[in-house]
Design a protein around this motif. Structure first.
Motif, PDB file in Angstrom:
ATOM      1  N   ALA A 167       0.827  -1.225   0.000  1.00 45.28           N
ATOM      2  CA  ALA A 167       0.000   0.000   0.000  1.00 45.28           C
ATOM      3  C   ALA A 167       0.855   1.265   0.000  1.00 45.28           C
ATOM      4  CB  ALA A 167      -0.923  -0.017   1.215  1.00 45.28           C
ATOM      5  N   PHE A 168       2.126   1.131   0.384  1.00 50.94           N
ATOM      6  CA  PHE A 168       3.014   2.308   0.454  1.00 50.94           C
ATOM      7  C   PHE A 168       3.673   2.564  -0.898  1.00 50.94           C
ATOM      8  CE2 PHE A 168       2.610   1.355   4.908  1.00 50.94           C
ATOM      9  CZ  PHE A 168       2.841   2.554   5.581  1.00 50.94           C
ATOM     10  N   ASN A 169       3.773   3.829  -1.268  1.00 55.33           N
ATOM     11  CA  ASN A 169       4.514   4.190  -2.478  1.00 55.33           C
ATOM     12  C   ASN A 169       4.906   5.670  -2.371  1.00 55.33           C
ATOM     13  OD1 ASN A 169       2.500   5.977  -3.807  1.00 55.33           O
ATOM     14  ND2 ASN A 169       1.259   4.113  -3.770  1.00 55.33           N
ATOM     15  N   VAL A 170       5.490   6.216  -3.429  1.00 58.97           N
ATOM     16  CA  VAL A 170       5.987   7.601  -3.355  1.00 58.97           C
ATOM     17  C   VAL A 170       4.871   8.625  -3.131  1.00 58.97           C
ATOM     18  CG1 VAL A 170       8.153   7.409  -4.624  1.00 58.97           C
ATOM     19  CG2 VAL A 170       6.002   7.665  -5.885  1.00 58.97           C
ATOM     20  N   LYS A 171       3.639   8.258  -3.467  1.00 59.35           N
ATOM     21  CA  LYS A 171       2.533   9.206  -3.308  1.00 59.35           C
ATOM     22  C   LYS A 171       1.939   9.178  -1.895  1.00 59.35           C
ATOM     23  CE  LYS A 171       0.690   9.464  -7.973  1.00 59.35           C
ATOM     24  NZ  LYS A 171      -0.482   9.131  -8.772  1.00 59.35           N
ATOM     25  N   THR A 172       2.302   8.158  -1.100  1.00 61.68           N
ATOM     26  CA  THR A 172       1.689   8.014   0.221  1.00 61.68           C
ATOM     27  C   THR A 172       2.112   9.163   1.130  1.00 61.68           C
ATOM     28  OG1 THR A 172       2.014   5.649  -0.083  1.00 61.68           O
ATOM     29  CG2 THR A 172       1.241   6.372   2.084  1.00 61.68           C
ATOM     30  N   LYS A 173       1.125   9.843   1.716  1.00 60.28           N
ATOM     31  CA  LYS A 173       1.456  10.945   2.629  1.00 60.28           C
ATOM     32  C   LYS A 173       1.231  10.549   4.081  1.00 60.28           C
ATOM     33  CE  LYS A 173       2.775  15.120   3.416  1.00 60.28           C
ATOM     34  NZ  LYS A 173       2.327  16.148   2.497  1.00 60.28           N
ATOM     35  N   ALA A 174       0.184   9.735   4.300  1.00 54.31           N
ATOM     36  CA  ALA A 174      -0.147   9.411   5.692  1.00 54.31           C
ATOM     37  C   ALA A 174      -0.822   8.057   5.784  1.00 54.31           C
ATOM     38  CB  ALA A 174      -1.071  10.481   6.254  1.00 54.31           C
ATOM     39  N   ILE A 175      -0.772   7.503   6.995  1.00 53.45           N
ATOM     40  CA  ILE A 175      -1.568   6.309   7.296  1.00 53.45           C
ATOM     41  C   ILE A 175      -2.432   6.655   8.500  1.00 53.45           C
ATOM     42  CG2 ILE A 175       0.379   5.288   8.608  1.00 53.45           C
ATOM     43  CD1 ILE A 175      -0.811   2.515   7.762  1.00 53.45           C
ATOM     44  N   ILE A 176      -3.724   6.364   8.391  1.00 56.53           N
ATOM     45  CA  ILE A 176      -4.628   6.617   9.518  1.00 56.53           C
ATOM     46  C   ILE A 176      -4.742   5.322  10.310  1.00 56.53           C
ATOM     47  CG2 ILE A 176      -6.989   7.173  10.238  1.00 56.53           C
ATOM     48  CD1 ILE A 176      -7.292   8.865   7.737  1.00 56.53           C
ATOM     49  N   LEU A 177      -4.542   5.458  11.605  1.00 54.17           N
ATOM     50  CA  LEU A 177      -4.562   4.282  12.460  1.00 54.17           C
ATOM     51  C   LEU A 177      -5.495   4.565  13.635  1.00 54.17           C
ATOM     52  CD1 LEU A 177      -2.726   1.716  12.575  1.00 54.17           C
ATOM     53  CD2 LEU A 177      -1.581   2.888  14.434  1.00 54.17           C
ATOM     54  N   ASN A 178      -6.369   3.629  13.936  1.00 48.65           N
ATOM     55  CA  ASN A 178      -7.276   3.811  15.069  1.00 48.65           C
ATOM     56  C   ASN A 178      -7.101   2.612  16.006  1.00 48.65           C
ATOM     57  OD1 ASN A 178     -10.858   3.444  15.496  1.00 48.65           O
ATOM     58  ND2 ASN A 178      -9.450   4.608  16.739  1.00 48.65           N
ATOM     59  N   THR A 179      -6.426   2.877  17.118  1.00 51.91           N
ATOM     60  CA  THR A 179      -6.204   1.810  18.099  1.00 51.91           C
ATOM     61  C   THR A 179      -6.403   2.363  19.503  1.00 51.91           C
ATOM     62  OG1 THR A 179      -4.708   0.080  18.895  1.00 51.91           O
ATOM     63  CG2 THR A 179      -3.650   2.091  18.134  1.00 51.91           C
ATOM     64  N   PRO A 180      -7.180   1.677  20.349  1.00 48.37           N
ATOM     65  CA  PRO A 180      -8.083   0.572  20.097  1.00 48.37           C
ATOM     66  C   PRO A 180      -9.062   0.938  18.980  1.00 48.37           C
ATOM     67  CG  PRO A 180      -7.869   0.942  22.460  1.00 48.37           C
ATOM     68  CD  PRO A 180      -7.162   2.061  21.786  1.00 48.37           C
ATOM     69  N   ASN A 181      -9.449  -0.082  18.219  1.00 49.99           N
ATOM     70  CA  ASN A 181     -10.112   0.153  16.948  1.00 49.99           C
ATOM     71  C   ASN A 181     -11.644   0.096  16.996  1.00 49.99           C
ATOM     72  OD1 ASN A 181     -11.064  -1.366  14.145  1.00 49.99           O
ATOM     73  ND2 ASN A 181      -9.518   0.202  13.832  1.00 49.99           N
ATOM     74  N   ASN A 182     -12.222   1.041  16.316  1.00 50.10           N
ATOM     75  CA  ASN A 182     -13.649   1.078  16.030  1.00 50.10           C
ATOM     76  C   ASN A 182     -13.773   0.743  14.545  1.00 50.10           C
ATOM     77  OD1 ASN A 182     -16.306   1.805  15.549  1.00 50.10           O
ATOM     78  ND2 ASN A 182     -16.006   3.999  15.867  1.00 50.10           N
ATOM     79  N   PRO A 183     -14.513  -0.257  14.107  1.00 52.90           N
ATOM     80  CA  PRO A 183     -15.523  -1.020  14.829  1.00 52.90           C
ATOM     81  C   PRO A 183     -15.068  -2.392  15.342  1.00 52.90           C
ATOM     82  CG  PRO A 183     -15.743  -1.457  12.498  1.00 52.90           C
ATOM     83  CD  PRO A 183     -14.560  -0.527  12.658  1.00 52.90           C
ATOM     84  N   THR A 184     -13.814  -2.819  15.072  1.00 51.62           N
ATOM     85  CA  THR A 184     -13.468  -4.232  15.321  1.00 51.62           C
ATOM     86  C   THR A 184     -13.111  -4.562  16.769  1.00 51.62           C
ATOM     87  OG1 THR A 184     -11.124  -3.877  14.898  1.00 51.62           O
ATOM     88  CG2 THR A 184     -12.492  -4.419  12.978  1.00 51.62           C
ATOM     89  N   GLY A 185     -12.726  -3.523  17.553  1.00 55.03           N
ATOM     90  CA  GLY A 185     -12.265  -3.786  18.910  1.00 55.03           C
ATOM     91  C   GLY A 185     -10.829  -4.281  18.937  1.00 55.03           C
ATOM     92  N   LYS A 186     -10.154  -4.220  17.779  1.00 53.61           N
ATOM     93  CA  LYS A 186      -8.746  -4.655  17.723  1.00 53.61           C
ATOM     94  C   LYS A 186      -7.849  -3.665  18.461  1.00 53.61           C
ATOM     95  CE  LYS A 186      -4.955  -5.265  14.389  1.00 53.61           C
ATOM     96  NZ  LYS A 186      -4.391  -6.501  14.958  1.00 53.61           N
ATOM     97  N   VAL A 187      -6.866  -4.217  19.180  1.00 57.94           N
ATOM     98  CA  VAL A 187      -5.840  -3.385  19.803  1.00 57.94           C
ATOM     99  C   VAL A 187      -4.541  -3.735  19.098  1.00 57.94           C
ATOM    100  CG1 VAL A 187      -4.624  -2.873  21.959  1.00 57.94           C
ATOM    101  CG2 VAL A 187      -7.091  -3.359  22.000  1.00 57.94           C
ATOM    102  N   PHE A 188      -3.971  -2.799  18.368  1.00 53.16           N
ATOM    103  CA  PHE A 188      -2.742  -3.083  17.608  1.00 53.16           C
ATOM    104  C   PHE A 188      -1.604  -3.401  18.575  1.00 53.16           C
ATOM    105  CE2 PHE A 188      -3.471  -2.068  13.061  1.00 53.16           C
ATOM    106  CZ  PHE A 188      -4.795  -1.647  13.145  1.00 53.16           C
ATOM    107  N   THR A 189      -0.864  -4.464  18.266  1.00 54.55           N
ATOM    108  CA  THR A 189       0.249  -4.857  19.138  1.00 54.55           C
ATOM    109  C   THR A 189       1.476  -3.998  18.816  1.00 54.55           C
ATOM    110  OG1 THR A 189       1.121  -6.451  17.563  1.00 54.55           O
ATOM    111  CG2 THR A 189      -0.530  -7.269  19.114  1.00 54.55           C
ATOM    112  N   ARG A 190       2.440  -4.049  19.724  1.00 53.58           N
ATOM    113  CA  ARG A 190       3.692  -3.311  19.497  1.00 53.58           C
ATOM    114  C   ARG A 190       4.354  -3.776  18.188  1.00 53.58           C
ATOM    115  NH1 ARG A 190       6.776  -0.186  22.631  1.00 53.58           N
ATOM    116  NH2 ARG A 190       5.519  -0.624  24.461  1.00 53.58           N
ATOM    117  N   GLU A 191       4.350  -5.083  17.957  1.00 54.64           N
ATOM    118  CA  GLU A 191       4.992  -5.608  16.739  1.00 54.64           C
ATOM    119  C   GLU A 191       4.302  -5.075  15.487  1.00 54.64           C
ATOM    120  OE1 GLU A 191       4.065  -7.645  19.383  1.00 54.64           O
ATOM    121  OE2 GLU A 191       6.135  -7.500  20.094  1.00 54.64           O
ATOM    122  N   GLU A 192       2.967  -5.047  15.536  1.00 54.68           N
ATOM    123  CA  GLU A 192       2.231  -4.538  14.367  1.00 54.68           C
ATOM    124  C   GLU A 192       2.566  -3.059  14.139  1.00 54.68           C
ATOM    125  OE1 GLU A 192      -1.808  -7.298  14.314  1.00 54.68           O
ATOM    126  OE2 GLU A 192      -1.729  -5.595  15.677  1.00 54.68           O
TER     127      GLU A 192
END
Ligand code: GLN
Length: 416
Positions: A180-205
């Motif tokens: 998904a990353f390339n020269v045009k990528t400016k940002a990544i949006i990250l939501n943790t703890p996550n809505n709607p899945t309830g996922k909590v991103f780990t340190r490794e992730e």
């Protein structure tokens, strides 16, 4: 006003911007309107049905009485910025400068759009994990960014047979992320703890995401509004604390969920000084500022002792158990959340039993609110490709126990 004919209607629509034509009004907020219309138990939009802590209410009344009724400094009162800096510094172990690195906004919603408008140029790309919180789609359109989606893969859901399981986590494919990353990528949006899945991103992730951010010179915009709502002993890892990430992270938060004050509209963005300068300019011309007396009261909330946050997580943990069991008993398959206060479900078996086989998520949610008297959010509003959410609805347990018990009573009709 009389009803215009179709041609005049189309002519009027053609006067609206192409940008605004690319998205619809929020489905989440529409479900609250339907819940009121049908006198239903509203488990759709994520907001609590109880008040913020007493200290906050008193502080707001005091602030109004004591004359905090005109504009605050556009990027936030000193008092609140200092409280945010202190709390964040304590939690992160990295100093935050209240003078140059914080922008107080009208909720995290404004913090997100002001941040994106402050960093994105036309044709740049933003990476979003899918399913996503509904706002991120229109946010990218409004800021002229091209979204690129990375799939969060659902694990096997919990059902009545394995309800005692500790649950499994949603995951992503690192190869898909990298692609998904390339020269045009400016940002990544990250939501943790996550809505709607309830996922909590780990340190490794987070480390794997951070690695690509650094490789491609990309900013991480992290929505951490559920930072204190975690279960099963999981830890919230802040992207800004990872090596090399403080200088490329915009951390978004608000008082809305942590202090149960979604209607106050007080949030903030924390970012390195030059990026903050850009966010502050956008924010100033978008909204001028968040409500002044409520900023003063928010400062009081941010100074609450740590026991407040422990109780918050414990109370939500109990509500999670209750709603999970209620939904399982009613025949939903559930993805057990590890953070935030939502449960994503698969309603296929319920629909089949009720003679609603083949109904879309929107039709099912409409039926549930009208016939059963419980409001949920149609799953498709969390996906760019509606078909991915066609058999899903999301329930929120950010509610009083008595509200959840009323929902249980109503949902028990589905067992028949
Ligand atoms: N975050 C909440 C939800 O997902 C809604 C927030 C809002 O409507 N602004 O339901």
């Amino acid at each position: 006003m009389s009803f215009p004919d179709v041609e005049s209607l189309l002519a009027m629509i053609s006067l609206t911007s192409k940008r605004s034509q690319q998205f619809t009004e929020s489905v989440i907020r529409e479900m609250t309107r339907l819940a009121i219309l049908h006198n239903a138990v509203n488990l759709s939009q994520g907001f609590p049905d109880y008040d913020p802590p007493e200290e906050m209410l008193e502080a707001a009344i005091r602030a109004i009485r004591e004359g905090y009724n005109q504009y605050a400094i556009t990027w936030g009162t000193k008092n609140l910025r200092q409280a945010i800096a202190k709390k964040t510094t304590e939690l992160q172990g990295i100093p935050v400068d209240p003078e140059t690195e914080i922008t107080v906004t009208c909720g995290s919603t404004e913090a997100m759009i002001a941040s994106l408008l402050g960093i994105i140029d036309p044709d740049e790309e933003v990476i979003i994990f899918e399913p996503f919180y509904e706002n991120y789609g229109p946010d990218t359109i409004l800021s002229n960014a091209t979204p690129r989606y990375v799939t969060l893969r659902s694990p096997v859901p919990v059902s009545t047979g394995n309800r005692k399981d500790k649950g499994q986590h949603w995951t992503f494919d690192p190869v898909e992320l990298e692609a998904a990353f390339n020269v045009k990528t400016k940002a990544i949006i990250l939501n943790t703890p996550n809505n709607p899945t309830g996922k909590v991103f780990t340190r490794e992730e987070l480390e794997s995401i951070a690695k690509f951010c650094q490789k491609w010179d990309v900013l991480a915009v992290t929505d951490e509004i559920y930072e204190h709502i975690l279960y099963d002993g999981l830890e919230h890892v802040r992207m800004a604390t990872l090596p090399g990430m403080q200088e490329r992270t915009i951390t978004i938060n608000a008082i809305s969920k942590t202090y149960s004050a979604t209607g106050w509209r007080v949030g903030w963005a924390i970012a390195p000084a030059p990026i903050t300068a850009s966010i502050r300019k956008v924010h100033d011309f978008l909204t001028v500022g968040a409500p002044h007396p409520l900023q003063e009261a928010a400062a009081v909330a941010l100074r609450l002792p740590s026991t407040y946050y422990d109780k918050l997580a414990t109370d939500y943990g109990n509500r999670r158990e209750f709603l999970l069991n209620t939904l399982l008993d009613a025949g939903f398959k559930c993805w057990k959340p590890f953070g935030a206060y939502y449960i994503m479900t698969d309603f296929s078996e319920v629909a089949e039993k009720q003679g609603l086989k083949g109904k879309t998520d929107a039709q099912f949610a409409e039926w549930l609110v009208r016939e059963i008297g419980v409001a949920a959010v149609p799953g498709s509003s969390f996906y760019r490709e509606a078909s991915l959410g066609r058999s899903q609805v999301r329930f929120s347990f950010g509610r009083k126990m008595e509200t959840l018990k009323e929902a249980e009573k109503r949902l028990s009709r589905l067992k028949r």
